[in-house]
Design an enzyme around this catalytic site. Structure first.
Site, short mmCIF file in Angstrom:
data_model
loop_
_atom_site.label_atom_id
_atom_site.label_comp_id
_atom_site.label_asym_id
_atom_site.label_seq_id
_atom_site.Cartn_x
_atom_site.Cartn_y
_atom_site.Cartn_z
N ARG A 1 53.68 48.32 48.49
CA ARG A 1 53.77 48.24 47.03
C ARG A 1 55.24 48.05 46.62
O ARG A 1 55.56 47.40 45.65
CB ARG A 1 53.17 49.48 46.35
CG ARG A 1 53.38 49.50 44.84
CD ARG A 1 52.45 50.44 44.08
NE ARG A 1 52.24 51.72 44.70
CZ ARG A 1 53.17 52.69 44.83
NH1 ARG A 1 54.38 52.52 44.36
NH2 ARG A 1 52.86 53.81 45.42
N TYR B 1 47.39 32.21 25.20
CA TYR B 1 46.30 32.50 26.13
C TYR B 1 45.52 33.71 25.61
O TYR B 1 46.12 34.71 25.19
CB TYR B 1 46.90 32.80 27.51
CG TYR B 1 45.88 33.23 28.53
CD1 TYR B 1 44.92 32.33 28.97
CD2 TYR B 1 45.87 34.52 29.02
CE1 TYR B 1 43.96 32.73 29.90
CE2 TYR B 1 44.92 34.92 29.96
CZ TYR B 1 43.97 34.01 30.38
OH TYR B 1 43.04 34.40 31.29
N ASP C 1 56.10 31.93 28.79
CA ASP C 1 54.99 31.76 29.73
C ASP C 1 54.98 30.28 30.13
O ASP C 1 54.63 29.41 29.34
CB ASP C 1 53.68 32.15 29.01
CG ASP C 1 52.46 32.07 29.93
OD1 ASP C 1 52.50 31.29 30.90
OD2 ASP C 1 51.47 32.76 29.65
N LYS D 1 47.06 29.50 38.58
CA LYS D 1 46.91 28.14 38.04
C LYS D 1 47.63 27.13 38.94
O LYS D 1 47.29 27.01 40.10
CB LYS D 1 47.40 28.12 36.60
CG LYS D 1 46.90 29.31 35.75
CD LYS D 1 45.39 29.34 35.58
CE LYS D 1 44.87 30.66 35.00
NZ LYS D 1 45.46 31.12 33.77
C1 LIG Z 1 45.62 32.28 33.02
C2 LIG Z 1 46.79 32.49 32.15
C3 LIG Z 1 47.38 33.75 32.04
C4 LIG Z 1 46.82 34.97 32.72
O1 LIG Z 1 46.89 34.87 34.10
P1 LIG Z 1 45.85 35.60 35.10
O2 LIG Z 1 46.35 35.23 36.43
O3 LIG Z 1 44.48 35.08 34.78
O4 LIG Z 1 45.94 37.06 34.81
C5 LIG Z 1 48.50 33.87 31.23
N1 LIG Z 1 49.00 32.81 30.57
C6 LIG Z 1 48.46 31.59 30.65
C7 LIG Z 1 49.07 30.46 29.90
C8 LIG Z 1 47.33 31.38 31.44
O5 LIG Z 1 46.78 30.16 31.50
#
Ligand SMILES: *Cc1c(COP(=O)(O)O)cnc(C)c1O
Length: 392
Positions: free
Chosen positions: A55, A107, A179, A204
């Site tokens: 961790r 999101y 983000d 993603k």
């Molecule tokens: C999917 C997504 C998240 C969250 O990510 P997870 O891995 O599903 O927790 C945050 N921001 C954006 C733009 C996303 O597409």
């Protein structure tokens, strides 16, 4: 030149391929191995000079973190068990009574987390349309601590001028978090534009194959880095070794995948624009506004409004055969998503509609299949609903 500096001076495409490449160990392994061990032998009680407990730190995760820092041109990166766990790491920088300004096209899961913080911990939040940087200026209060942006936004793919927002934030010593999930460091590097923190959902494009959940935070500020690292090991949402290894594998091909995602997506956007069943197509640069210098190409996501009732819109999402009806994005396979009923269902209807996420909105994650098959699939699905529209 040290090995690290030599690496950093290489081109992006070389650096992606070299992600997690090991050199100098006795096995000669070319790709980073998976270290599942939860714990490590130490030399004396209290020895923290090496790995101690996974961790806290893990060699496979560390390889991902070094790779991410390298691609985003940051000094520190921390990998989390999901994008939302990473976002929670940022939220631990705030305390009750602090004010957060966020773009309104977010999101859905980020919005849900923000709203929980507002209700449970008394964080004040203002949502604004980030396309006009002055909206950030107007939203500032004495207790504003953080600006939170997505660009391109999800699902309407609006662009926010990171540099302009950073300039506004600097004056007031407000942190800027971006983000960067949709753009990836291949298309845009927010830290180079002055942002303090970059967030990724590794689930993603960076993972790229729809086979893992992960997240990351990257920064250039060592004080901030300490705090983010604290969230990682003390709150405990660190990325596991197997997922770390999958991310490493995905990252190596990021640049090649992104080029094709962008090429296919631009063609899909053009195609949809020609259809009489489509009201509006959202794709960065499609309306003729040039992309900001900081963004290399339009990305792999396309959204559009169908001119139809929600029942028919649902039928469209079930009529595609190459585009799979599924949440998420950024994998090699094309996906179709209905934000109002899927990714953004957690946002209250009035807010959702006010933000432009209509019942007719469809979001595509354009994959790496042959463009002819993608266009043929959309064409046949549109023709199917055309019949329903007529017979209804
Ligand atoms: C999917 C997504 C998240 C969250 O990510 P997870 O891995 O599903 O927790 C945050 N921001 C954006 C733009 C996303 O597409």
């Amino acid at each position: 030149m040290t090995d690290e500096n030599k690496k950093a001076s290489r081109k992006f495409e070389t650096r992606t391929v070299q992600t997690g490449q090991v050199g100098g160990d006795e096995t000669g392994a070319v790709s980073s191995p998976i270290f599942p061990s939860s714990t490590y032998r130490v030399k004396y009680p209290g020895d923290e000079s090496g790995y101690v407990y996974s961790r806290w730190s893990n060699p496979t995760r560390q390889a991902v973190e070094e790779g991410l820092a390298n691609l985003e041109e940051g000094s520190h990166a921390y990998a989390f068990a999901s994008g939302l766990a990473a976002l929670n790491g940022v939220m631990h920088l705030l305390k009750s009574g602090d004010h957060l300004v966020a773009v309104d096209d977010l999101y859905g899961g980020s919005h849900r987390q923000f709203e929980h913080l507002r209700r449970q911990y008394g964080i004040e939040i203002t949502y604004i349309d980030g396309q006009t940087p002055e909206n950030f200026t107007h939203a500032i209060k004495p207790n504003t601590r953080l600006f939170w942006l997505e660009t391109p936004t999800n699902p309407l793919l609006r662009l926010v001028d990171i540099e302009a927002v950073v300039a506004i934030a600097r004056e007031k010593k407000i942190l800027v978090g971006v983000d960067n999930t949709f753009a990836t460091p291949y298309l845009q590097k927010p830290l180079n534009l002055g942002a303090d923190i970059v967030l990724h959902s590794l689930s993603k494009y960076l993972g790229g194959h729809c086979d893992l959940i992960g997240g990351a935070l990257i920064t250039n500020d060592s004080e901030l880095a300490e705090k983010l690292r604290f969230s990682q090991y003390a709150v405990g949402g660190a990325l596991g070794p197997f997922e770390s290894w999958l991310v490493l594998r995905g990252m190596k091909t990021l640049h090649v995948r992104m080029d094709r995602h962008c090429e296919n997506a631009a063609k899909v956007a053009d195609f949809l624009k020609q259809s009489d069943l489509v009201e509006h197509v959202y794709y960065p640069g499609l309306d003729g506004t040039p992309l900001p210098n900081a963004m290399k190409q339009g990305g792999g996501m396309v959204s559009f409004d169908l001119k139809a009732e929600i029942e028919i819109v649902k039928q469209f999402t079930m009529a595609t055969e190459v585009f799979v009806l599924a949440e998420s994005l950024g994998g090699v396979e094309s996906l179709v998503n209905h934000p109002a009923l899927m990714t953004h269902a957690s946002i209250p209807k009035e807010i959702r509609l006010a933000n432009g996420i209509t019942d007719g909105l469809i979001r595509l994650s354009v994959g790496l299949e042959h463009i002819d098959d993608l266009l043929a699939d959309l064409r046949q699905a549109l023709e199917k609903i055309r019949c329903t529209v007529r017979t209804a």
